[in-house]
Scaffold this active site. Structure first.
Site, PDB file in Angstrom:
ATOM      1  CE1 TYR A 135      -4.185   1.738   0.973  1.00 27.49           C
ATOM      2  CE2 TYR A 135      -2.668   3.150   2.177  1.00 27.49           C
ATOM      3  CZ  TYR A 135      -3.921   2.921   1.637  1.00 27.49           C
ATOM      4  OH  TYR A 135      -4.909   3.860   1.763  1.00 27.49           O
ATOM      5  CD  GLN A 137      -2.608   7.199   1.978  1.00 26.63           C
ATOM      6  OE1 GLN A 137      -3.535   6.437   1.681  1.00 26.63           O
ATOM      7  NE2 GLN A 137      -2.596   7.884   3.100  1.00 26.63           N
ATOM      8  CB  THR A 138       3.527   7.586   3.393  1.00 27.40           C
ATOM      9  OG1 THR A 138       2.398   7.246   4.194  1.00 27.40           O
ATOM     10  CG2 THR A 138       4.320   8.671   4.085  1.00 27.40           C
ATOM     11  NE  ARG A 310      14.386  -6.160  41.918  1.00 32.50           N
ATOM     12  CZ  ARG A 310      15.662  -6.497  41.750  1.00 32.50           C
ATOM     13  NH1 ARG A 310      16.004  -7.759  41.507  1.00 32.50           N
ATOM     14  NH2 ARG A 310      16.597  -5.580  41.827  1.00 32.50           N
ATOM     15  CD  GLN A 330       6.337  -1.526  41.001  1.00 34.26           C
ATOM     16  OE1 GLN A 330       6.913  -0.480  41.311  1.00 34.26           O
ATOM     17  NE2 GLN A 330       6.858  -2.388  40.160  1.00 34.26           N
ATOM     18  N   GLY A 401      16.038  -1.735  36.828  1.00 37.02           N
ATOM     19  CA  GLY A 401      17.154  -1.897  35.900  1.00 37.02           C
ATOM     20  C   GLY A 401      16.944  -3.034  34.905  1.00 37.02           C
ATOM     21  CD  GLU A 424      -3.925   2.541   8.796  1.00 31.58           C
ATOM     22  OE1 GLU A 424      -4.938   3.239   8.593  1.00 31.58           O
ATOM     23  OE2 GLU A 424      -3.434   1.788   7.937  1.00 31.58           O
TER      24      GLU A 424
HETATM   25  C1  LIG Z   1       6.449   1.824  10.927  1.00 35.74           C
HETATM   26  C2  LIG Z   1       5.700   2.581   9.869  1.00 35.74           C
HETATM   27  C3  LIG Z   1       5.084   1.905   8.840  1.00 35.74           C
HETATM   28  C4  LIG Z   1       4.418   2.589   7.832  1.00 35.74           C
HETATM   29  N1  LIG Z   1       3.856   1.880   6.795  1.00 35.74           N
HETATM   30  C5  LIG Z   1       3.299   2.556   5.754  1.00 35.74           C
HETATM   31  C6  LIG Z   1       2.777   1.857   4.611  1.00 35.74           C
HETATM   32  O1  LIG Z   1       2.836   0.620   4.547  1.00 35.74           O
HETATM   33  N2  LIG Z   1       2.255   2.574   3.595  1.00 35.74           N
HETATM   34  C7  LIG Z   1       2.193   3.950   3.633  1.00 35.74           C
HETATM   35  O2  LIG Z   1       1.699   4.532   2.683  1.00 35.74           O
HETATM   36  N3  LIG Z   1       2.671   4.634   4.697  1.00 35.74           N
HETATM   37  C8  LIG Z   1       3.215   3.978   5.764  1.00 35.74           C
HETATM   38  N4  LIG Z   1       3.709   4.684   6.843  1.00 35.74           N
HETATM   39  C9  LIG Z   1       3.655   6.157   6.860  1.00 35.74           C
HETATM   40  C10 LIG Z   1       2.617   6.719   7.824  1.00 35.74           C
HETATM   41  O3  LIG Z   1       1.353   6.468   7.313  1.00 35.74           O
HETATM   42  C11 LIG Z   1       2.869   8.224   8.026  1.00 35.74           C
HETATM   43  O4  LIG Z   1       4.086   8.362   8.689  1.00 35.74           O
HETATM   44  C12 LIG Z   1       1.750   8.837   8.832  1.00 35.74           C
HETATM   45  O5  LIG Z   1       0.654   8.991   8.006  1.00 35.74           O
HETATM   46  C13 LIG Z   1       2.111  10.191   9.472  1.00 35.74           C
HETATM   47  O6  LIG Z   1       2.384  11.122   8.500  1.00 35.74           O
HETATM   48  P1  LIG Z   1       3.721  11.986   8.493  1.00 35.74           P
HETATM   49  O7  LIG Z   1       4.839  11.080   8.741  1.00 35.74           O
HETATM   50  O8  LIG Z   1       3.661  12.798   7.283  1.00 35.74           O
HETATM   51  O9  LIG Z   1       3.580  12.957   9.763  1.00 35.74           O
HETATM   52  P2  LIG Z   1       3.436  14.546   9.701  1.00 35.74           P
HETATM   53  O10 LIG Z   1       2.073  14.878   9.238  1.00 35.74           O
HETATM   54  O11 LIG Z   1       4.582  15.133   8.993  1.00 35.74           O
HETATM   55  O12 LIG Z   1       3.535  14.863  11.264  1.00 35.74           O
HETATM   56  C14 LIG Z   1       4.561  15.656  11.845  1.00 35.74           C
HETATM   57  C15 LIG Z   1       3.944  16.523  12.929  1.00 35.74           C
HETATM   58  O13 LIG Z   1       3.091  17.486  12.333  1.00 35.74           O
HETATM   59  C16 LIG Z   1       1.864  17.557  13.003  1.00 35.74           C
HETATM   60  N5  LIG Z   1       0.795  17.933  12.071  1.00 35.74           N
HETATM   61  C17 LIG Z   1       0.628  17.525  10.791  1.00 35.74           C
HETATM   62  N6  LIG Z   1      -0.476  18.091  10.271  1.00 35.74           N
HETATM   63  C18 LIG Z   1      -1.030  18.856  11.240  1.00 35.74           C
HETATM   64  C19 LIG Z   1      -2.189  19.687  11.328  1.00 35.74           C
HETATM   65  N7  LIG Z   1      -3.003  19.844  10.280  1.00 35.74           N
HETATM   66  N8  LIG Z   1      -2.443  20.324  12.486  1.00 35.74           N
HETATM   67  C20 LIG Z   1      -1.626  20.165  13.546  1.00 35.74           C
HETATM   68  N9  LIG Z   1      -0.518  19.401  13.510  1.00 35.74           N
HETATM   69  C21 LIG Z   1      -0.221  18.757  12.381  1.00 35.74           C
HETATM   70  C22 LIG Z   1       1.659  16.172  13.564  1.00 35.74           C
HETATM   71  O14 LIG Z   1       0.806  16.220  14.683  1.00 35.74           O
HETATM   72  C23 LIG Z   1       3.083  15.762  13.918  1.00 35.74           C
HETATM   73  O15 LIG Z   1       3.369  16.182  15.214  1.00 35.74           O
HETATM   74  C24 LIG Z   1       4.366   4.004   7.870  1.00 35.74           C
HETATM   75  C25 LIG Z   1       4.967   4.686   8.922  1.00 35.74           C
HETATM   76  C26 LIG Z   1       5.631   4.006   9.915  1.00 35.74           C
HETATM   77  C27 LIG Z   1       6.288   4.766  11.024  1.00 35.74           C
HETATM   78  C1  LIG Z   2      22.195   1.212  31.967  1.00 31.23           C
HETATM   79  C2  LIG Z   2      22.431   0.867  33.401  1.00 31.23           C
HETATM   80  C3  LIG Z   2      23.716   0.999  33.932  1.00 31.23           C
HETATM   81  C4  LIG Z   2      23.978   0.654  35.251  1.00 31.23           C
HETATM   82  N1  LIG Z   2      25.261   0.753  35.729  1.00 31.23           N
HETATM   83  C5  LIG Z   2      25.527   0.314  37.000  1.00 31.23           C
HETATM   84  C6  LIG Z   2      26.867   0.313  37.496  1.00 31.23           C
HETATM   85  O1  LIG Z   2      27.809   0.691  36.812  1.00 31.23           O
HETATM   86  N2  LIG Z   2      27.093  -0.156  38.757  1.00 31.23           N
HETATM   87  C7  LIG Z   2      26.083  -0.594  39.551  1.00 31.23           C
HETATM   88  O2  LIG Z   2      26.324  -1.000  40.669  1.00 31.23           O
HETATM   89  N3  LIG Z   2      24.793  -0.602  39.108  1.00 31.23           N
HETATM   90  C8  LIG Z   2      24.490  -0.161  37.860  1.00 31.23           C
HETATM   91  N4  LIG Z   2      23.183  -0.175  37.394  1.00 31.23           N
HETATM   92  C9  LIG Z   2      22.098  -0.682  38.247  1.00 31.23           C
HETATM   93  C10 LIG Z   2      21.192   0.404  38.797  1.00 31.23           C
HETATM   94  O3  LIG Z   2      21.879   1.129  39.751  1.00 31.23           O
HETATM   95  C11 LIG Z   2      19.907  -0.229  39.377  1.00 31.23           C
HETATM   96  O4  LIG Z   2      19.192  -0.800  38.331  1.00 31.23           O
HETATM   97  C12 LIG Z   2      19.072   0.814  40.080  1.00 31.23           C
HETATM   98  O5  LIG Z   2      19.656   1.092  41.310  1.00 31.23           O
HETATM   99  C13 LIG Z   2      17.612   0.391  40.318  1.00 31.23           C
HETATM  100  O6  LIG Z   2      17.536  -0.710  41.128  1.00 31.23           O
HETATM  101  P1  LIG Z   2      16.721  -2.008  40.709  1.00 31.23           P
HETATM  102  O7  LIG Z   2      17.073  -2.364  39.356  1.00 31.23           O
HETATM  103  O8  LIG Z   2      16.931  -2.980  41.797  1.00 31.23           O
HETATM  104  O9  LIG Z   2      15.190  -1.552  40.749  1.00 31.23           O
HETATM  105  P2  LIG Z   2      14.058  -2.078  41.784  1.00 31.23           P
HETATM  106  O10 LIG Z   2      14.324  -1.490  43.101  1.00 31.23           O
HETATM  107  O11 LIG Z   2      13.939  -3.543  41.699  1.00 31.23           O
HETATM  108  O12 LIG Z   2      12.802  -1.393  41.126  1.00 31.23           O
HETATM  109  C14 LIG Z   2      11.680  -2.118  40.622  1.00 31.23           C
HETATM  110  C15 LIG Z   2      10.407  -1.380  40.984  1.00 31.23           C
HETATM  111  O13 LIG Z   2      10.215  -1.457  42.402  1.00 31.23           O
HETATM  112  C16 LIG Z   2       9.897  -0.193  42.930  1.00 31.23           C
HETATM  113  N5  LIG Z   2      10.384  -0.081  44.296  1.00 31.23           N
HETATM  114  C17 LIG Z   2      11.562  -0.528  44.806  1.00 31.23           C
HETATM  115  N6  LIG Z   2      11.641  -0.219  46.099  1.00 31.23           N
HETATM  116  C18 LIG Z   2      10.508   0.451  46.435  1.00 31.23           C
HETATM  117  C19 LIG Z   2      10.005   1.030  47.633  1.00 31.23           C
HETATM  118  N7  LIG Z   2      10.686   0.989  48.768  1.00 31.23           N
HETATM  119  N8  LIG Z   2       8.811   1.639  47.599  1.00 31.23           N
HETATM  120  C20 LIG Z   2       8.106   1.694  46.456  1.00 31.23           C
HETATM  121  N9  LIG Z   2       8.532   1.150  45.307  1.00 31.23           N
HETATM  122  C21 LIG Z   2       9.715   0.530  45.290  1.00 31.23           C
HETATM  123  C22 LIG Z   2      10.554   0.796  42.004  1.00 31.23           C
HETATM  124  O14 LIG Z   2       9.897   2.025  42.040  1.00 31.23           O
HETATM  125  C23 LIG Z   2      10.428   0.110  40.649  1.00 31.23           C
HETATM  126  O15 LIG Z   2       9.211   0.476  40.070  1.00 31.23           O
HETATM  127  C24 LIG Z   2      22.913   0.176  36.080  1.00 31.23           C
HETATM  128  C25 LIG Z   2      21.624   0.072  35.547  1.00 31.23           C
HETATM  129  C26 LIG Z   2      21.380   0.412  34.228  1.00 31.23           C
HETATM  130  C27 LIG Z   2      19.980   0.271  33.692  1.00 31.23           C
END
Ligand SMILES: Cc1cc2nc3c(=O)[nH]c(=O)nc-3n(C[C@H](O)[C@H](O)[C@H](O)COP(=O)(O)OP(=O)(O)OC[C@H]3O[C@@H](n4cnc5c(N)ncnc54)[C@H](O)[C@@H]3O)c2cc1C
Ligand SMILES: Cc1cc2nc3c(=O)[nH]c(=O)nc-3n(C[C@H](O)[C@H](O)[C@H](O)COP(=O)(O)OP(=O)(O)OC[C@H]3O[C@@H](n4cnc5c(N)ncnc54)[C@H](O)[C@@H]3O)c2cc1C
Ligand SMILES: [Ca+2]
Lengths: 663, 663
Positions: A135, A137-138, A310, A330, A401, A424
């Site tokens: 399809y 269109q775009t 967890r 949570q 994490g 769409e």
């Molecule tokens: C994964 C994927 C698959 C797709 N597959 C297909 C496909 O199979 N065939 C096909 O034909 N197309 C496909 N598309 C394209 C898709 O249909 C378009 O990306 C979509 O219609 C949005 O249009 P655009 O990208 O021009 O956005 P734009 O219109 O350029 O939007 C950019 C910004 O402008 C704003 N904007 C635009 N007009 C207005 C307005 N009048 N008032 C206020 N704000 C506005 C929007 O809100 C948005 O924030 C695909 C796209 C994706 C991402």
């Molecule tokens: C890209 C990346 C790089 C990192 N690098 C390092 C690193 O170099 N060294 C290192 O040591 N660690 C590293 N970390 C780990 C990171 O520090 C931990 O993921 C982080 O501390 C969060 O802990 P968690 O994953 O145990 O989350 P959790 O505590 O398991 O969180 C899970 C959910 O439980 C909720 N929750 C937990 N406790 C409570 C509470 N008391 N009350 C309410 N809600 C709660 C949270 O809000 C969350 O929604 C890295 C993580 C990432 C994603």
């Protein structure tokens, strides 16, 4: 360790019958059986393994999906699957592929826009896969504004052909799935030109590649538009670019159901009403809403199960720590999303009924409900896809994490899902369409009684006066109170916008200036519909021990969560007092405690296989930690203790010999 | 086509001097020069090319980053860069690498937690890269709850050593950056055990790999934890898992600044106050807030430039269509994010001052401001990272379909940024810490005057009574009116929560039950701080034609956008009337029109190079469409017309020979 179930205790707490809830979720016993069978067929077939996807380069990824797609088509034929079954098979394979375009866009477009003759010729070719279509269109320069497409289709009376041409760079077709490498045909949307006059945008069947050797036909340049968000996601598919250099197609390849070009070059409207396309639109949007509920159900299933496994903080006397699912923060982030998944599910079930209704009306030339249906489906599309995209990311965060690991399944789910907010019908553009409808409906209130989902606006004059009568937190369990609150808020916002529009020089200027407020009013209108659909669903008979009760709790969670989130609207319009809003929030907290014992069983009701979820954190058995470890070990970086590059780029640094080493 | 500037007209509309704004953004002329020089150094060096990242497999990606890191270290040495310059160099290279851990975690931990002796030994080794270290705190089973870590460090009096051990699967260290393949050392956090008694969690310097041949030392199992969200992002780095099987380290490798273990096995607190760690924490969080502003500035730069290029709808008489940047919905989604980038930038500048203040106080044992500083920085961390993550995705959506392409830069930026919501203190856990502070502060109001960012709570009794005096939309431009509104709302929410807490059996039970509302109150408190920091910044002298005026508009946009978004709070607490809220919204719309002519110049002020942005949509010259095309053509799928897999998996389907073909 196989056979353990770390969530058994959780499951035993459920206050409803899970098996019946599965049927309620699926829609019917038959639907449940089809889904269940297809899900298991996919899960048990090694060809459909998904684990390695993030590790594959683009070419291997693409080839791998071609292989799966061929295998799926073989299964469809060998097992004599129905179209419905084949659709579910594709769904559970869970990889964008050219067959999605074939079945969901190409065939429906032929069927909806082709004449009887055209359908007779092309549909069987497509359905047997003798041709593969997309399809198109775009374009690079135009998506939302279809009327701005630049590709031209110029009628050549001499040869009785159309000449399809891409006059500018921005007129290149850009995005169509399968276009780059696979599809042999496309429905190309182009502006029709006859004798130098423009006749608007129409669809044309254009052959792109030789059916013999698959090479692009002369004058057609095809290519891939490059990598997209995520690893697998749409990178398994060849979204493409196409340029046409005066490509000729026979006149009868313009889709001519609604308008025709005669041999003489006369442009004619047929007596088939234009509005016929609306039925297809309702069906496409029904699918989108249904897909939203599925994607969200996946995310909440993962986050809920992992939140029960967890544990963090709260250990007393050396006992186990608290399950994070027990923290109110949570719950307040997660349970409304569980409720939303059900809300969207029932909304999509209802859209199926709406589709039937629209079709029946169209058959007897009754177009009276179309504007309302158009607004309602546009609004549903925007509301459900936006909430789902946001909800998936929230679920990822809820997993801490570990949610950032690909093996959690959530990053890929997010990257896969988010374009639904754009394709769409871009979501904001959709809300503005709803706004146009609302403005018109409110302005016409004196003359015309609104119908269907807008019927409540007929009571606008009442709704802008009446105030909420809630006095206790329990009163907020009453669906009548809830519904009236949503209706009153939406009606007041719509009426308020209309009043302010009147202050502008022109309605167009006012609409442009207030568009952001109008979009908020539209969202409020859409929420009325989703909430009322959920409530109406529960007025039906729902069998099974505790099933209806569990759903009632979710319905209230959904509504009161929205009420709390948008409390500003409810208070600003004056329908609620701060005290009443606060009672709603108190009730919401109580409801979370009611969801808690059912949480795992609720997400079990989606009947997702571990294959479909593809998440270590969301495993049915809750055996998270050992399996996280196992998954990690499969990373190619773990092939050797000393990774490639260490000798060359790290050792010289450590040994302080960087200056003399070649980088 | 090189040398064109499709945004020249936009740039000429700017009402302020861009070059001076660049300095305001950078913080000082010196800071601007360093950033500018480092950004260009990176942009002009072919080794730092980023385009191919998404196409690389995991191993090549990793190796590629090792190469860049070595090259960067060579530059640091060859060009004699300062630590500050080197930090910016790493920043602009824009790829997570083990040197991030070395400089941002390992060295600061040594400096903050080591004794003078330990620092003398280890810091020079680290700073010259003779050892490479990581920060190994998080385990498979524990992240947020550091006190729950399971790794043990048992003192062996006999050998004067600690035995580091991983007693369970969940005690495996999991996540530390560089741990899997690169780092030779780690600061391992473990529970100290002496004679069977537990003494809490402490840091230990553990050597992981041989400095000779890089192989893991006996008893240590190291591995990579697998792929993470995004293509490049953290996949360029080897976040790792480590298991210790009774690994022995000398006693003097426990970091002993704050507490020591003697040869005799006596555990002793030193007279260095525990609170010393707070200064480091402020500095770490300052960096996080600064990173938030940078990441958001990147996203809004891309979305703003593309929105000025993208035209859709609204063509009159065949003229050009409307730039989507002119749509009010686009503005209302985008401009508050531009304003947020500046708000966060100024918040981080202010945190630098706070850091100095805290350090000075600590030196004279003044701990009076610490609880407030702790809450303020925790809140900043949560507020800025959450808003930035959401804002990046909003910018992606603002770019329509093309925002979904990797070449837009936005998917990778999002995937790279989102873990900031989780690491260094999970955002919700952070808000709950703020909530504890608020509850304590409000409860103590009778006895203790709150200080610093919480000082306004000292006026709580006044703030819960006073009502807003705004009468016109213009009144909302008054910073005093704005600030009082934010203070009143936050104070009322905090006081309201405290009153409700009193209704529970125990404060703990109440805190748990109301935690979600408490988190909302915390957010309101944090917003007071960000808004007031922005306002105070503008009370300073800001040179440059129109610079201050442009920033004033943004400050008002930021505040009134928040006010509209959280209008529910403002109305529920009764400080505002609906009419006043509506006037704020009217003013907001007016402000958007004032931002519009400055939009492109504002994002130019970030001084981002095209290399750093790595976005075709965000190119400085606005030459979007041809470059999108060019970028697409580089995809490996475009190597050949007929892709690998077509003959094998598509042709048999088309030729109806699937049954006989081998899949
Ligand atoms: C994964 C994927 C698959 C797709 N597959 C297909 C496909 O199979 N065939 C096909 O034909 N197309 C496909 N598309 C394209 C898709 O249909 C378009 O990306 C979509 O219609 C949005 O249009 P655009 O990208 O021009 O956005 P734009 O219109 O350029 O939007 C950019 C910004 O402008 C704003 N904007 C635009 N007009 C207005 C307005 N009048 N008032 C206020 N704000 C506005 C929007 O809100 C948005 O924030 C695909 C796209 C994706 C991402
Ligand atoms: C890209 C990346 C790089 C990192 N690098 C390092 C690193 O170099 N060294 C290192 O040591 N660690 C590293 N970390 C780990 C990171 O520090 C931990 O993921 C982080 O501390 C969060 O802990 P968690 O994953 O145990 O989350 P959790 O505590 O398991 O969180 C899970 C959910 O439980 C909720 N929750 C937990 N406790 C409570 C509470 N008391 N009350 C309410 N809600 C709660 C949270 O809000 C969350 O929604 C890295 C993580 C990432 C994603
Ligand atoms: Ca990849």
């Amino acid at each position: 360790m196989e056979g353990v179930d770390y969530l058994r205790d959780e499951r035993s707490k459920a206050q409803f019958d899970v098996e019946t809830m599965k049927v309620a979720w699926a829609g019917s016993p038959e639907a449940f059986l089809v889904c269940d069978r297809m899900a298991k067929l996919v899960a048990n077939d090694p060809v459909f393994e998904k684990f390695s996807k993030p590790m594959l380069g683009r070419k291997e990824l693409f080839k791998n999906t071609l292989r799966k797609t061929a295998h799926a088509w073989k299964l469809v034929n060998d097992l004599h699957l129905t179209e419905e079954e084949a659709k579910w098979l594709r769904h559970y394979i869970d990889e964008p592929s050219y067959t999605d375009l074939q079945w969901e866009m190409f065939v429906p477009a032929l069927e909806g826009q082709g004449t009887e003759e055209q359908k007779k010729k092309w549909v069987p070719l497509a359905k047997t896969m003798q041709i593969i279509g997309t399809y198109a269109q775009t374009e690079l320069g135009h998506g939302s504004n279809v009327q701005g497409l630049e590709t031209t289709a110029t009628f050549d009376r001499q040869s009785d052909e159309f000449v399809i041409h891409s006059p500018t760079l921005t007129s290149s077709k850009w995005w169509p799935g399968g276009l780059a490498k696979v599809t042999t045909h496309a429905i190309v949307y182009a502006r029709l030109i006859i004798d130098g006059h423009f006749y608007g945008v129409h669809g044309f069947i254009v052959q792109l590649r030789s059916l013999e050797d698959h090479s692009p036909l002369p004058g057609i340049t095809l290519g891939d538009i490059g990598m997209k968000f995520g690893h697998g996601t749409y990178n398994t598919m060849d979204n493409g670019v196409a340029r046409f250099d005066r490509v000729r197609i026979p006149r009868d390849q313009m889709l001519m159901r609604v308008s025709q070009v005669t041999k003489e070059g006369k442009y004619m409207k047929s007596n088939v009403p234009r509005q016929l396309g609306y039925a297809t639109m309702v069906s496409v949007r029904q699918t989108i809403v249904s897909d939203a509920s599925k994607a969200l159900s996946r995310a909440v299933c993962i986050a809920t199960r992992y939140s029960a496994i967890r544990r963090q903080f709260g250990s007393r006397d050396g006992g186990p720590e608290t399950q994070v699912l027990d923290y109110k923060t949570q719950q307040s982030r997660l349970f409304p999303l569980v409720a939303s998944a059900f809300a969207f599910r029932f909304a999509s079930d209802w859209l199926k009924l709406l589709y039937t209704d629209v079709k029946q009306r169209l058959e007897v030339n009754d177009f009276s409900t179309l504007p309302e249906v158009h607004a309602c489906t546009a609004g549903f599309k925007s509301l459900t896809t936006a909430a789902t995209a946001e909800g998936i990311e929230e679920c990822r965060k809820l997993c801490g994490g570990h949610g950032y690991l690909i093996s959690s399944g959530l990053p890929e789910l997010f990257a896969f899902y988010v374009p639904a907010c754009t394709y769409e019908g871009e979501n904001v553009v959709m809300l503005l369409q709803v706004a146009r409808f609302l403005v018109k409906t409110v302005s016409d209130l004196g003359n015309k009684q609104p119908v269907g989902t807008a019927a409540y606006l007929g009571r606008a004059s009442l709704l802008v006066q009446k105030n909420c009568v809630v006095q206790t937190a329990e009163d907020w369990l009453n669906p009548i109170a809830i519904l009236e609150a949503f209706e009153a808020r939406a009606a007041r916002m719509a009426v308020g916008c209309c009043q302010r529009l009147a202050e502008f020089k022109s309605p167009e200027e006012g609409f442009a200036e207030l568009s952001s407020d109008l979009a908020e009013a539209s969202l409020a209108h859409c929420q009325v519909i989703v909430v009322s659909t959920f409530i109406r669903r529960l007025q039906q008979d729902i069998p099974g021990r505790g099933v209806k009760q569990a759903l009632e709790v979710l319905c209230n969670v959904y509504a009161l969560f929205l009420l709390h989130k948008h409390q500003g609207d409810f208070l600003a319009t004056g329908y609620l007092t701060p005290k009443q809003a606060s009672l709603a929030n108190d009730q919401l907290r109580t409801l979370y405690s009611k969801v808690r014992p059912n949480a795992i069983a609720l997400v079990d009701s989606f009947n997702h296989t571990d294959h479909y979820l593809s998440s270590v954190l969301g495993r049915y058995d809750g055996n998270v930690y050992p399996k996280l470890y196992e998954a990690a070990l499969k990373d190619p970086l773990n092939d050797s203790d000393i990774a490639d590059g260490i000798h060359q780029y790290v050792q010289p640094i450590l040994k302080q010999k960087l200056h003399s080493s070649k980088l």
